[in-house]
Design a protein around this motif. Structure first.
Motif, PDB file in Angstrom:
ATOM      1  N   ALA A 166       0.848  -1.201   0.000  1.00 33.97           N
ATOM      2  CA  ALA A 166       0.000   0.000   0.000  1.00 33.97           C
ATOM      3  C   ALA A 166       0.875   1.239   0.000  1.00 33.97           C
ATOM      4  CB  ALA A 166      -0.928   0.002   1.209  1.00 33.97           C
ATOM      5  N   ALA A 167       0.326   2.346  -0.515  1.00 29.89           N
ATOM      6  CA  ALA A 167       1.088   3.594  -0.606  1.00 29.89           C
ATOM      7  C   ALA A 167       0.133   4.773  -0.525  1.00 29.89           C
ATOM      8  CB  ALA A 167       1.885   3.651  -1.915  1.00 29.89           C
ATOM      9  N   ARG A 168       0.693   5.902  -0.127  1.00 30.25           N
ATOM     10  CA  ARG A 168      -0.052   7.161  -0.204  1.00 30.25           C
ATOM     11  C   ARG A 168       0.401   7.869  -1.467  1.00 30.25           C
ATOM     12  NH1 ARG A 168       0.398  12.590   3.539  1.00 30.25           N
ATOM     13  NH2 ARG A 168      -1.497  13.615   2.774  1.00 30.25           N
ATOM     14  N   LEU A 169      -0.535   8.103  -2.357  1.00 30.41           N
ATOM     15  CA  LEU A 169      -0.201   8.693  -3.648  1.00 30.41           C
ATOM     16  C   LEU A 169      -0.194  10.206  -3.598  1.00 30.41           C
ATOM     17  CD1 LEU A 169      -2.285   6.315  -5.942  1.00 30.41           C
ATOM     18  CD2 LEU A 169       0.080   6.077  -5.148  1.00 30.41           C
ATOM     19  N   GLY A 170      -0.807  10.775  -2.572  1.00 30.05           N
ATOM     20  CA  GLY A 170      -0.853  12.225  -2.446  1.00 30.05           C
ATOM     21  C   GLY A 170      -2.190  12.664  -1.893  1.00 30.05           C
ATOM     22  N   GLY A 171      -2.169  13.662  -0.998  1.00 31.20           N
ATOM     23  CA  GLY A 171      -3.418  14.130  -0.423  1.00 31.20           C
ATOM     24  C   GLY A 171      -4.150  13.011   0.284  1.00 31.20           C
ATOM     25  N   GLU A 172      -5.425  12.823  -0.069  1.00 31.15           N
ATOM     26  CA  GLU A 172      -6.230  11.766   0.533  1.00 31.15           C
ATOM     27  C   GLU A 172      -6.347  10.551  -0.381  1.00 31.15           C
ATOM     28  OE1 GLU A 172      -9.154  14.112  -1.957  1.00 31.15           O
ATOM     29  OE2 GLU A 172      -7.250  14.381  -0.932  1.00 31.15           O
ATOM     30  N   GLU A 173      -5.457  10.456  -1.372  1.00 28.45           N
ATOM     31  CA  GLU A 173      -5.514   9.354  -2.329  1.00 28.45           C
ATOM     32  C   GLU A 173      -4.445   8.315  -1.996  1.00 28.45           C
ATOM     33  OE1 GLU A 173      -6.627   9.808  -6.694  1.00 28.45           O
ATOM     34  OE2 GLU A 173      -4.454   9.492  -6.822  1.00 28.45           O
ATOM     35  N   PHE A 174      -4.854   7.050  -1.994  1.00 29.56           N
ATOM     36  CA  PHE A 174      -3.971   5.944  -1.662  1.00 29.56           C
ATOM     37  C   PHE A 174      -4.024   4.910  -2.786  1.00 29.56           C
ATOM     38  CE2 PHE A 174      -5.473   7.905   2.180  1.00 29.56           C
ATOM     39  CZ  PHE A 174      -4.368   7.949   3.017  1.00 29.56           C
ATOM     40  N   GLY A 175      -2.997   4.093  -2.829  1.00 27.50           N
ATOM     41  CA  GLY A 175      -2.961   3.024  -3.815  1.00 27.50           C
ATOM     42  C   GLY A 175      -2.555   1.722  -3.164  1.00 27.50           C
ATOM     43  N   ALA A 176      -2.968   0.617  -3.776  1.00 29.05           N
ATOM     44  CA  ALA A 176      -2.575  -0.700  -3.278  1.00 29.05           C
ATOM     45  C   ALA A 176      -2.402  -1.638  -4.453  1.00 29.05           C
ATOM     46  CB  ALA A 176      -3.610  -1.250  -2.304  1.00 29.05           C
ATOM     47  N   ILE A 177      -1.351  -2.438  -4.395  1.00 34.34           N
ATOM     48  CA  ILE A 177      -1.166  -3.533  -5.336  1.00 34.34           C
ATOM     49  C   ILE A 177      -1.610  -4.786  -4.599  1.00 34.34           C
ATOM     50  CG2 ILE A 177       0.456  -4.812  -6.764  1.00 34.34           C
ATOM     51  CD1 ILE A 177       2.225  -2.293  -6.757  1.00 34.34           C
ATOM     52  N   VAL A 178      -2.736  -5.330  -4.998  1.00 34.92           N
ATOM     53  CA  VAL A 178      -3.324  -6.479  -4.308  1.00 34.92           C
ATOM     54  C   VAL A 178      -2.918  -7.739  -5.066  1.00 34.92           C
ATOM     55  CG1 VAL A 178      -5.440  -7.445  -3.361  1.00 34.92           C
ATOM     56  CG2 VAL A 178      -5.256  -4.975  -3.729  1.00 34.92           C
ATOM     57  N   VAL A 179      -2.157  -8.591  -4.387  1.00 33.39           N
ATOM     58  CA  VAL A 179      -1.576  -9.769  -5.044  1.00 33.39           C
ATOM     59  C   VAL A 179      -2.193 -11.044  -4.476  1.00 33.39           C
ATOM     60  CG1 VAL A 179       0.556 -11.015  -5.562  1.00 33.39           C
ATOM     61  CG2 VAL A 179       0.580  -8.508  -5.322  1.00 33.39           C
ATOM     62  N   GLY A 180      -2.471 -12.001  -5.361  1.00 37.08           N
ATOM     63  CA  GLY A 180      -2.941 -13.311  -4.942  1.00 37.08           C
ATOM     64  C   GLY A 180      -4.439 -13.471  -5.052  1.00 37.08           C
ATOM     65  N   GLY A 181      -4.866 -14.730  -5.179  1.00 40.46           N
ATOM     66  CA  GLY A 181      -6.285 -15.026  -5.263  1.00 40.46           C
ATOM     67  C   GLY A 181      -6.854 -14.760  -6.645  1.00 40.46           C
ATOM     68  N   SER A 182      -8.144 -14.998  -6.757  1.00 33.49           N
ATOM     69  CA  SER A 182      -8.839 -14.742  -8.015  1.00 33.49           C
ATOM     70  C   SER A 182      -9.227 -13.265  -8.096  1.00 33.49           C
ATOM     71  CB  SER A 182     -10.093 -15.606  -8.104  1.00 33.49           C
ATOM     72  OG  SER A 182     -11.007 -15.243  -7.071  1.00 33.49           O
ATOM     73  N   GLN A 183      -9.749 -12.880  -9.254  1.00 40.02           N
ATOM     74  CA  GLN A 183     -10.196 -11.499  -9.410  1.00 40.02           C
ATOM     75  C   GLN A 183     -11.282 -11.167  -8.389  1.00 40.02           C
ATOM     76  OE1 GLN A 183     -13.064 -10.020 -12.582  1.00 40.02           O
ATOM     77  NE2 GLN A 183     -11.119  -9.332 -13.466  1.00 40.02           N
ATOM     78  N   GLU A 184     -12.219 -12.079  -8.193  1.00 39.61           N
ATOM     79  CA  GLU A 184     -13.305 -11.847  -7.237  1.00 39.61           C
ATOM     80  C   GLU A 184     -12.772 -11.703  -5.813  1.00 39.61           C
ATOM     81  OE1 GLU A 184     -13.221 -14.180  -9.499  1.00 39.61           O
ATOM     82  OE2 GLU A 184     -14.748 -13.434 -10.911  1.00 39.61           O
ATOM     83  N   GLN A 185     -11.780 -12.515  -5.457  1.00 40.67           N
ATOM     84  CA  GLN A 185     -11.213 -12.443  -4.109  1.00 40.67           C
ATOM     85  C   GLN A 185     -10.473 -11.132  -3.882  1.00 40.67           C
ATOM     86  OE1 GLN A 185      -8.979 -16.124  -4.344  1.00 40.67           O
ATOM     87  NE2 GLN A 185     -10.430 -17.172  -2.991  1.00 40.67           N
ATOM     88  N   ARG A 186      -9.795 -10.658  -4.910  1.00 41.09           N
ATOM     89  CA  ARG A 186      -9.087  -9.382  -4.761  1.00 41.09           C
ATOM     90  C   ARG A 186     -10.084  -8.227  -4.608  1.00 41.09           C
ATOM     91  NH1 ARG A 186      -5.770 -11.973  -8.690  1.00 41.09           N
ATOM     92  NH2 ARG A 186      -6.764 -10.863 -10.423  1.00 41.09           N
ATOM     93  N   ILE A 187     -11.174  -8.278  -5.380  1.00 46.20           N
ATOM     94  CA  ILE A 187     -12.210  -7.240  -5.251  1.00 46.20           C
ATOM     95  C   ILE A 187     -12.811  -7.287  -3.851  1.00 46.20           C
ATOM     96  CG2 ILE A 187     -14.467  -6.483  -6.075  1.00 46.20           C
ATOM     97  CD1 ILE A 187     -13.662  -7.451  -8.863  1.00 46.20           C
ATOM     98  N   GLU A 188     -13.047  -8.489  -3.340  1.00 51.24           N
ATOM     99  CA  GLU A 188     -13.611  -8.628  -1.997  1.00 51.24           C
ATOM    100  C   GLU A 188     -12.659  -8.059  -0.940  1.00 51.24           C
ATOM    101  OE1 GLU A 188     -14.530 -12.715  -1.446  1.00 51.24           O
ATOM    102  OE2 GLU A 188     -16.267 -12.695  -2.798  1.00 51.24           O
ATOM    103  N   ARG A 189     -11.358  -8.227  -1.126  1.00 53.40           N
ATOM    104  CA  ARG A 189     -10.397  -7.662  -0.176  1.00 53.40           C
ATOM    105  C   ARG A 189     -10.498  -6.139  -0.145  1.00 53.40           C
ATOM    106  NH1 ARG A 189      -4.417  -9.940  -0.856  1.00 53.40           N
ATOM    107  NH2 ARG A 189      -4.138  -8.491   0.892  1.00 53.40           N
ATOM    108  N   VAL A 190     -10.604  -5.545  -1.329  1.00 51.47           N
ATOM    109  CA  VAL A 190     -10.721  -4.086  -1.404  1.00 51.47           C
ATOM    110  C   VAL A 190     -12.038  -3.634  -0.773  1.00 51.47           C
ATOM    111  CG1 VAL A 190     -10.869  -2.111  -2.963  1.00 51.47           C
ATOM    112  CG2 VAL A 190      -9.242  -3.957  -3.436  1.00 51.47           C
ATOM    113  N   GLN A 191     -13.119  -4.339  -1.070  1.00 48.95           N
ATOM    114  CA  GLN A 191     -14.420  -3.984  -0.494  1.00 48.95           C
ATOM    115  C   GLN A 191     -14.397  -4.114   1.026  1.00 48.95           C
ATOM    116  OE1 GLN A 191     -16.823  -6.764  -2.708  1.00 48.95           O
ATOM    117  NE2 GLN A 191     -17.482  -5.205  -4.198  1.00 48.95           N
ATOM    118  N   SER A 192     -13.713  -5.146   1.525  1.00 48.10           N
ATOM    119  CA  SER A 192     -13.629  -5.350   2.974  1.00 48.10           C
ATOM    120  C   SER A 192     -12.898  -4.203   3.657  1.00 48.10           C
ATOM    121  CB  SER A 192     -12.913  -6.678   3.261  1.00 48.10           C
ATOM    122  OG  SER A 192     -12.718  -6.858   4.646  1.00 48.10           O
TER     123      SER A 192
END
Length: 283
Positions: A166-192
């Motif tokens: 995870a990283a802070r991209l600037g201001g109130e914006e953040f980024g994450a490289i989510v690795v592993g699992g299926s596409q649905e599992q990665r989306i669920e991680r972000v939603q969680s």
């Protein structure tokens, strides 16, 4: 000696290396001085200027080179080793600072971009944005806004560790490289993560702030350019904002024609929402 020194330069993070370096340099210095003595004494003896027999001169020279030369070279090597140790530590600290966002403790944009270039395969890029962050600063003050950034950063750091980052991209914006699992599992991680942030009010500086976070997701891998993935995630985030915030949108949702029915039909309302989204993104 020059080759040995070059080999050691990048490895002065611990003090054990300093002592090993000093020992090596002392041994090389004494060995070199002994060789010089063995080369110089025979000509001096041949010219009759050597005050002692050649055998005694060799013994005296070698012993003195080990006693005096070894001691002096050891001290100088230790001093040089400690200096290089400090330089190495300072360089490592500077490198860490240059890759870290001071307020959040997360990676900064530069380090995140480097990590993104190395990501591939079963991974996605998620861009998070704290909803109505400018309103938080305006109402509660920047100290409270900073507390929100720190709290969000802590949750993102805990949620995306190990292979993910995870990283802070600037201001109130953040980024994450989510690795592993299926596409649905990665989306669920972000939603969680977004759900956790929305359900955890932040107390700081005599204020309690309930926040929501919007996120846009784009898939990585498959030979896709990282700039294209970043642009797709950014557009997905914009769509999440336009659809009312506090939601996660995958890039594929923006390709579905049905999503447009969720947007205001009135052109003036659409322009107002667009301006509101821009303000929220730039806050």
């Amino acid at each position: 000696m020059r080759i040995s020194l070059q080999a050691e330069l990048g490895d002065f993070q611990d003090r054990h290396t300093i002592y090993v370096f000093a020992l090596k340099m002392s041994f090389l210095a004494v060995t070199l001085s002994s060789v010089v003595i063995l080369l110089i004494l025979p000509p001096l003896d041949f010219m009759g200027v050597l005050p002692v027999p050649l055998a005694d001169g060799v013994v005296y020279g070698v012993v003195l080179s080990w006693l005096i030369g070894g001691t002096v070279s050891s001290v100088l090597s230790l001093v040089a080793g400690h200096a290089m140790h400090q330089l190495s530590v300072s360089r490592a600290e500077f490198e860490q600072l240059s890759r870290t966002d001071v307020l959040s403790g997360l990676l900064n944009r530069r380090a995140f971009t480097e990590a993104l270039e190395q990501a591939d395969g079963d991974a996605c890029l998620a861009i998070f944005d704290v909803d109505r962050f400018k309103a938080i600063n305006d109402r509660f003050g920047h100290a409270c806004g900073d507390a929100v950034i720190v709290a969000v950063s802590a949750i993102l750091a805990a949620a995306f560790d190990g292979r993910s980052v995870a990283a802070r991209l600037g201001g109130e914006e953040f980024g994450a490289i989510v690795v592993g699992g299926s596409q649905e599992q990665r989306i669920e991680r972000v939603q969680s993560v977004c759900a956790r942030l929305a359900g955890q009010p932040i107390a700081a500086d005599n204020c309690v702030v309930a926040i929501t976070v919007s996120a846009g997701i784009a898939d990585l891998g498959g030979g896709r350019g990282k700039a294209g993935a970043y642009s797709a995630a950014d557009k997905a985030l914009y769509l999440a904002k336009a659809l009312g915030r506090n939601r996660v949108v995958h890039e594929n949702e923006g390709l579905h024609p049905g999503w447009r029915r969720h947007l205001p039909q009135d052109a003036a309302a659409a322009r107002a929402m667009s301006a509101d989204c821009d303000e929220a993104r730039l806050a």
